[in-house]
Design a protein around this motif. Structure first.
Motif, PDB file in Angstrom:
ATOM      1  N   GLY A  89       6.606  -7.880  19.703  1.00  0.00           N
ATOM      2  CA  GLY A  89       5.589  -7.322  20.588  1.00  0.00           C
ATOM      3  C   GLY A  89       4.603  -6.441  19.840  1.00  0.00           C
ATOM      4  N   THR A  90       5.118  -5.685  18.897  1.00  0.00           N
ATOM      5  CA  THR A  90       4.259  -4.782  18.140  1.00  0.00           C
ATOM      6  C   THR A  90       3.190  -5.562  17.379  1.00  0.00           C
ATOM      7  OG1 THR A  90       6.042  -3.189  17.920  1.00  0.00           O
ATOM      8  CG2 THR A  90       4.254  -3.044  16.323  1.00  0.00           C
ATOM      9  N   GLU A  91       3.590  -6.646  16.747  1.00  0.00           N
ATOM     10  CA  GLU A  91       2.595  -7.451  16.046  1.00  0.00           C
ATOM     11  C   GLU A  91       1.549  -7.980  17.026  1.00  0.00           C
ATOM     12  OE1 GLU A  91       3.953 -10.801  13.573  1.00  0.00           O
ATOM     13  OE2 GLU A  91       1.974 -11.678  13.856  1.00  0.00           O
ATOM     14  N   VAL A 148      -3.593  -6.906  27.627  1.00  0.00           N
ATOM     15  CA  VAL A 148      -2.484  -6.382  28.417  1.00  0.00           C
ATOM     16  C   VAL A 148      -1.182  -6.525  27.638  1.00  0.00           C
ATOM     17  CG1 VAL A 148      -1.111  -6.745  30.498  1.00  0.00           C
ATOM     18  CG2 VAL A 148      -3.601  -6.768  30.630  1.00  0.00           C
ATOM     19  N   ASP A 149      -0.518  -5.408  27.411  1.00  0.00           N
ATOM     20  CA  ASP A 149       0.816  -5.417  26.820  1.00  0.00           C
ATOM     21  C   ASP A 149       1.801  -5.719  27.951  1.00  0.00           C
ATOM     22  OD1 ASP A 149       3.364  -4.744  26.038  1.00  0.00           O
ATOM     23  OD2 ASP A 149       2.767  -2.963  24.918  1.00  0.00           O
ATOM     24  N   ALA A 150       2.223  -6.978  28.003  1.00  0.00           N
ATOM     25  CA  ALA A 150       3.103  -7.403  29.105  1.00  0.00           C
ATOM     26  C   ALA A 150       4.530  -7.570  28.620  1.00  0.00           C
ATOM     27  CB  ALA A 150       2.580  -8.700  29.716  1.00  0.00           C
ATOM     28  N   GLY A 165       7.993  -2.201  15.148  1.00  0.00           N
ATOM     29  CA  GLY A 165       8.492  -3.398  15.824  1.00  0.00           C
ATOM     30  C   GLY A 165      10.006  -3.405  15.785  1.00  0.00           C
ATOM     31  N   THR A 166      10.610  -3.778  16.907  1.00  0.00           N
ATOM     32  CA  THR A 166      12.071  -3.830  16.960  1.00  0.00           C
ATOM     33  C   THR A 166      12.596  -4.680  15.810  1.00  0.00           C
ATOM     34  OG1 THR A 166      12.070  -3.501  19.343  1.00  0.00           O
ATOM     35  CG2 THR A 166      14.049  -4.510  18.385  1.00  0.00           C
ATOM     36  N   GLU A 167      13.577  -4.175  15.105  1.00  0.00           N
ATOM     37  CA  GLU A 167      14.101  -4.844  13.926  1.00  0.00           C
ATOM     38  C   GLU A 167      14.668  -6.222  14.278  1.00  0.00           C
ATOM     39  OE1 GLU A 167      14.857  -1.895  15.065  1.00  0.00           O
ATOM     40  OE2 GLU A 167      14.857  -0.385  13.472  1.00  0.00           O
TER      41      GLU A 167
HETATM   42  C1  PLP Z   1       5.761  -2.005  26.643  1.00  0.00           C
HETATM   43  C2  PLP Z   1       6.178  -2.377  25.266  1.00  0.00           C
HETATM   44  N1  PLP Z   1       5.266  -2.767  24.366  1.00  0.00           N
HETATM   45  C3  PLP Z   1       5.591  -3.119  23.113  1.00  0.00           C
HETATM   46  C4  PLP Z   1       6.886  -3.091  22.675  1.00  0.00           C
HETATM   47  C5  PLP Z   1       7.167  -3.472  21.256  1.00  0.00           C
HETATM   48  O1  PLP Z   1       7.845  -4.692  21.178  1.00  0.00           O
HETATM   49  P1  PLP Z   1       8.684  -5.061  19.842  1.00  0.00           P
HETATM   50  O2  PLP Z   1       9.771  -4.069  19.747  1.00  0.00           O
HETATM   51  O3  PLP Z   1       9.126  -6.441  20.072  1.00  0.00           O
HETATM   52  O4  PLP Z   1       7.749  -4.931  18.698  1.00  0.00           O
HETATM   53  C6  PLP Z   1       7.888  -2.692  23.585  1.00  0.00           C
HETATM   54  C7  PLP Z   1       9.325  -2.616  23.218  1.00  0.00           C
HETATM   55  O5  PLP Z   1       9.781  -2.122  22.258  1.00  0.00           O
HETATM   56  C8  PLP Z   1       7.530  -2.321  24.893  1.00  0.00           C
HETATM   57  O6  PLP Z   1       8.439  -1.919  25.774  1.00  0.00           O
END
Ligand code: PLP
Ligand code: PLP
Ligand code: FES
Ligand code: FES
Lengths: 159, 392, 392
Positions: free
Chosen positions: B72-74, B175-177, C236-238
């Motif tokens: 998600g972060t990427e 949107v961060d979904a 980012g989650t590991e």
């Molecule tokens: C709302 C939201 N956005 C982004 C992230 C980041 O996702 P990831 O950990 O897969 O990088 C998370 C969870 O950690 C999240 O809850």
């Protein structure tokens, strides 16, 4: 995940000397408490002492803590460490001794043990009628700066 | 092995056994590179295509609109950078105070690079104000990036209403979904969203895979530059087992969305209601109005503030009973600061430090909820007995 | 199922079954988030730590110097961006013409952002000229980014000699070692390298995981911004299963490095020598001098130019016999351009289009090499018979 020692966990789950000390107005005995922190800061400790006036000895000690696992365990450890000591001896107890008693604390959690030392100082100074020196706002090592929370008065006494 | 009653599904989820099974062949026999010129690699390209369709179907998108990412972060980082690169003249961003760090910290960094960022506030219910949004928009606004649902409180934002205002100003809407996909139905076909991030490990796929939706026609520049994978929009050898897993997980979520969501909501409601009834001095954080809970929350999440005590102590006590929950988000749980989300909501200090998130999944059972309900009152009582504020 | 004689190990490798076994528990029971505040998540943090040590050990680094990434491309992108951000005043980069697109295309992009890039040439042997390097360096040089070994030819660059020159100018030295790690011994403790990229799927770990070595003391800014994972250096989650897999793969590679390398070299040499002997008009591309092969090549790679015919036709013919090889790198193999690496080496047009890379692994057997040796002469002969240039 914090890496807590077994001793920390033990004192967290089964804390010794929790609660408060009532002042029964026993002759030759004084009961005081000292306080640090606040609910706003996210951690606070109220430390109660029962002092034998003649010998200056701490006969008993109790704590009430609002805080994390290590704050609770540190408070409990402190009450164990100071029982039987004179006030001057107790003032020499450092937060490092508290941490050692617990078999160590994670670095980011060392400040939780400082609170005990400060509450003890507050209690003894109050008993002796000495005004407490105002602590400098110590910025300490920031653990997380991403939300720029420095405007809040969160205590940051580290190590 | 240490198992647990896992009520921390907003942090990460159990991988569905069917998903593991689906990906396994691509961890063993079918290890080819989908970009290779031989049919051993080529056959793998086909399953990547299928997975792309499965992910697209879950959010009502076309498969050409899906880019696979590593998390998600990427996705968040790539979306924000791409939106800005597509409109180099515009230098203003609108977001909220309660975004995940994957958005918030990118915005903070952009502020040091000449961008102006508006962080919309939220009210005590965790909700933003559409008027504040409208007032913050200008012709200089390149990007509005707002989460679908908050990871800590589960509060859902009115995305399509937001989108209409964004479109008025010709800005790009990201949107961060990550917390919404798989929990509530989404349909990109009828949406105002331009870019949408999702993450596999929040919907029973493994960690290490995610996707970014990019609406056809929205200009996109890759964050990771290199080979021609993902049609030039994300370089790097494709994580084939992860992609297959995400596809399968998407397929399963889509098939069961309505049913599992209902069940989770029932369990969540029961957990929440009974905790509030059996434990004094606690309240729900988010989406409560005049004491009543409303409907703008994820079905699986409840965030409850327990007065006079501290969250970590509650978590460790729960841990003793094998119950996993959290305070704040996983990536901030190492920090000593109270949650930025709850602070933005203006929670009083009395509950700010003692707030716990329970997040359920389709694996959560009635019996698990019963266990939590059985132990929580005792835990709270014990910690309150230790607290100096309890009797103030 | 379609299996094959897999001689395309520079594109991607078979995941070691032991590696799959090691990661499986983290795809099923142990799905916790290592950043979580419960011991179910915490136990996973411990294996991440162990994997970090395993990866560090393979390259002679300290575990605090390892950042997990999602692939080699991410590592290259992150390293280059970080090196430039650490020295915002310097605007010059030195690299080579034969880098992987994950480096080359980042450099190209940087040229549009005010950077000057020197692309060092290579000679007919695929080797760079240290004098050209020295001449290109200035006080303005922020970064020298040069691959350890070339993915297409296997040519190994004199990294430590390069590093000495880089250090004279106070530049940061990044090395894309995606093709070197696991194939030749590396020791960061005695190295001049500041940043080093590796990718899991090139060393029998799965796709979707890689690592970046960052020498202690070298300033680093994350490419992916967000939560505090990887000590704030990669949000980012590991990808826990991937990380465990990479750790295990690194451990295995380290244990068997000398033995498997020797075996591969023997097989590669036999393959190469016999092909040259049995097929007229062909030659090795890279590291050949006065007709003699030298020692600056990966033990597993041979790139052979077959005159008068076209690579894709050879690959398809090999495919018919279940043999997987490649021309150029996998990620550009969709394109119709001849390899930029071979072009930079100044290959004549007669062989440029007819060059094939065979890349072996520790799974390659004598029998497989025999099969290739048996079918290649026929394939080449048939295609040459079709070619109008054959008799020129
Ligand atoms: C709302 C939201 N956005 C982004 C992230 C980041 O996702 P990831 O950990 O897969 O990088 C998370 C969870 O950690 C999240 O809850
Ligand atoms: C030398 C080199 N660098 C970088 C890469 C990119 O690695 P990845 O595909 O893991 O992103 C590759 C392989 O594709 C490579 O051979
Ligand atoms: S008392 Fe605040 S973190 Fe321990
Ligand atoms: S981003 Fe600061 S705690 Fe995670």
């Amino acid at each position: 995940m914090w890496d807590y020692t077994d001793k920390v966990m033990e004192l967290f789950y089964n804390p010794k000397n929790q609660g408060l000390l009532e002042d029964d107005r026993e002759p030759g005995i004084a009961v005081v408490f000292g306080e640090v922190g606040s609910i706003a800061c996210g951690d606070a400790l109220r430390l109660h002492l029962k002092i034998e006036v003649n010998s200056d000895k701490i006969l008993d000690s109790r704590f009430q803590t609002f805080g994390c696992t290590s704050a609770i365990a540190s408070s409990s450890a402190l009450t164990e460490l100071i029982k039987g000591l004179t006030l001057d001896e107790a003032l020499k107890v450092t937060n490092k001794e508290i941490a050692d008693f617990l078999g160590g604390l994670p670095e980011a959690k060392m400040h939780c043990s400082v609170m005990g030392q400060e509450a003890l100082e507050a209690a003894i100074y109050k008993y002796r009628g000495i005004p407490l020196a105002v602590h400098e706002e110590d910025e300490g090592a920031l653990v997380c700066s991403c939300f720029g929370i420095s405007e809040s008065k969160i205590r940051r006494v580290i190590r | 092995m240490q198992t647990c009653i896992y009520l921390d599904n907003n942090a990460t989820t159990r991988v569905d056994p069917e998903v593991v099974e689906a990906m396994l062949p691509y961890l063993s026999e079918y290890y080819g590179n989908p970009s290779s010129m031989h049919s051993f690699g080529g056959q793998v390209g086909k399953v990547v295509k299928q997975a792309r369709q499965q992910v697209a179907a879950l959010i009502g998108a076309d498969d050409s609109e899906i880019i696979f990412t590593s998390c998600g972060t990427e996705g968040d980082n790539a979306a924000i950078r791409a939106a800005l690169q597509a409109q180099p003249d515009k230098r203003h961003i609108v977001t909220t105070q309660v975004e995940h760090p994957a958005v918030l910290n990118v915005c903070k960094q952009l502020e040091t690079q000449g961008y102006t960022v508006t962080y919309l506030s939220v009210n005590r219910q965790g909700q933003i104000d559409l008027d504040e949004l409208a007032a913050s928009m200008t012709g200089n606004t390149a990007l509005v990036t707002i989460m679908y649902a908050n990871n800590e409180t589960g509060v859902v934002f009115p995305i399509e209403q937001i989108g209409l205002r964004v479109k008025e100003y010709g800005a790009i809407f990201h949107v961060d979904a990550v917390q919404a996909v798989g929990k509530i139905p989404l349909n990109m076909k009828t949406s105002t969203v331009d870019l949408l991030t999702l993450s596999g490990h929040k919907l029973h796929a493994p960690k290490g895979i995610g996707a970014l939706y990019v609406r056809r026609g929205v200009r996109f520049r890759p964050l990771l530059v290199g080979g021609h994978q993902e049609r030039g929009r994300r370089a790097g050898t494709e994580n084939v087992p992860g992609i297959v897993a995400l596809g399968k997980a998407a397929e399963i979520e889509l098939a069961h969305l309505a049913a599992t969501t209902n069940k989770q909501k029932q369990l969540r409601d029961r957990l929440e209601k009974t905790l509030l009834e059996t434990i004094p001095n606690c309240e729900v954080n988010g989406d409560v109005f005049d004491g009543k809970l409303r409907k703008n929350r994820l079905p699986n999440t409840t965030n409850i503030g327990f007065k006079y005590i501290e969250g970590e102590a509650i978590l460790l006590s729960l841990n003793q009973f094998g119950i996993c929950a959290s305070s704040g988000s996983a990536c901030t749980s190492g920090s000593l600061e109270p949650s930025h989300v709850l602070r933005s909501m203006g929670l009083p200090y009395t509950t700010l430090h003692g707030s716990i998130r329970f997040s359920l999944s389709r694996y959560t059972t009635d019996a698990e909820v019963d266990t939590v309900l059985a132990v929580m009152p005792g835990i709270i009582e014990r910690l309150r007995a230790l607290s100096p504020f309890n009797n103030d």
